[in-house]
Write a protein that holds these residues in place. Structure first.
Motif, PDB file in Angstrom:
ATOM      1  N   ASP A   1      -4.227   2.906  -0.393  1.00 51.04           N
ATOM      2  CA  ASP A   1      -4.339   1.970   0.728  1.00 51.04           C
ATOM      3  C   ASP A   1      -5.602   1.114   0.651  1.00 51.04           C
TER       4      ASP A   1
ATOM      5  N   ALA B   1       0.846  -1.197   0.000  1.00 51.74           N
ATOM      6  CA  ALA B   1       0.000   0.000   0.000  1.00 51.74           C
ATOM      7  C   ALA B   1       0.881   1.246   0.000  1.00 51.74           C
TER       8      ALA B   1
ATOM      9  N   THR C   1      -4.637  -1.502  -3.733  1.00 53.17           N
ATOM     10  CA  THR C   1      -3.326  -1.935  -3.262  1.00 53.17           C
ATOM     11  C   THR C   1      -2.805  -2.959  -4.258  1.00 53.17           C
TER      12      THR C   1
END
Length: 142
Positions: free
Chosen positions: A98, A62, A105
């Protein structure tokens, strides 16, 4: 026609530890070079994130939002801002974040792999002369 210097976008690894397996990340920042505010095409560049684990495992990579938001990350030069973003794909359509909002991600597995970070500074921004930069935290969760 003046040109504007854009500094390196720094990527800092941050690793979440697990039980007996350890993973580490190394990065190469995204260096956009010189930005021309009169160019009609966006300025593209790449960086990388490399993940190495002590044993084969699944993980997620991430990226933080940096100074801006995932919708529009920003580099700064003093009080002046320059919009950019980071993507998972060469077409620069999927924002690497994220997993919140409309970001994604990057999943991985194994003991080592390298992932390209695709950066883009949109064209025709009213930027001031200066060296612009931002810092992004890279998190590997496994």
């Amino acid at each position: 026609m003046p040109a504007f210097m854009v500094a390196v976008l720094y990527l800092y690894p941050s690793v979440a530890p697990a039980q007996s397996t350890t993973c580490s990340a190394t990065t190469t920042g995204v260096s956009f070079g010189t930005y021309d505010p009169f160019a009609s095409a966006p300025l593209d560049s790449t960086g990388s994130v490399s993940v190495t684990c002590s044993a084969s495992t699944s993980y997620i990579v991430a990226l933080s939002a940096g100074q801006g938001s995932f919708a529009s990350r920003t580099m700064s030069s003093g009080a002046h801002l320059l919009a950019y973003n980071l993507y998972t794909d060469t077409l620069r359509t999927t924002v690497w974040g994220d997993g919140s909002g409309s970001t994604t991600t990057v999943p991985g597995s194994g003991t080592s792999a390298s992932y390209t970070v695709y950066g883009r500074v949109p064209a025709l921004q009213n930027a001031y002369v200066g060296a612009y930069s931002d810092s992004i935290i890279v998190t590997v969760s496994f």
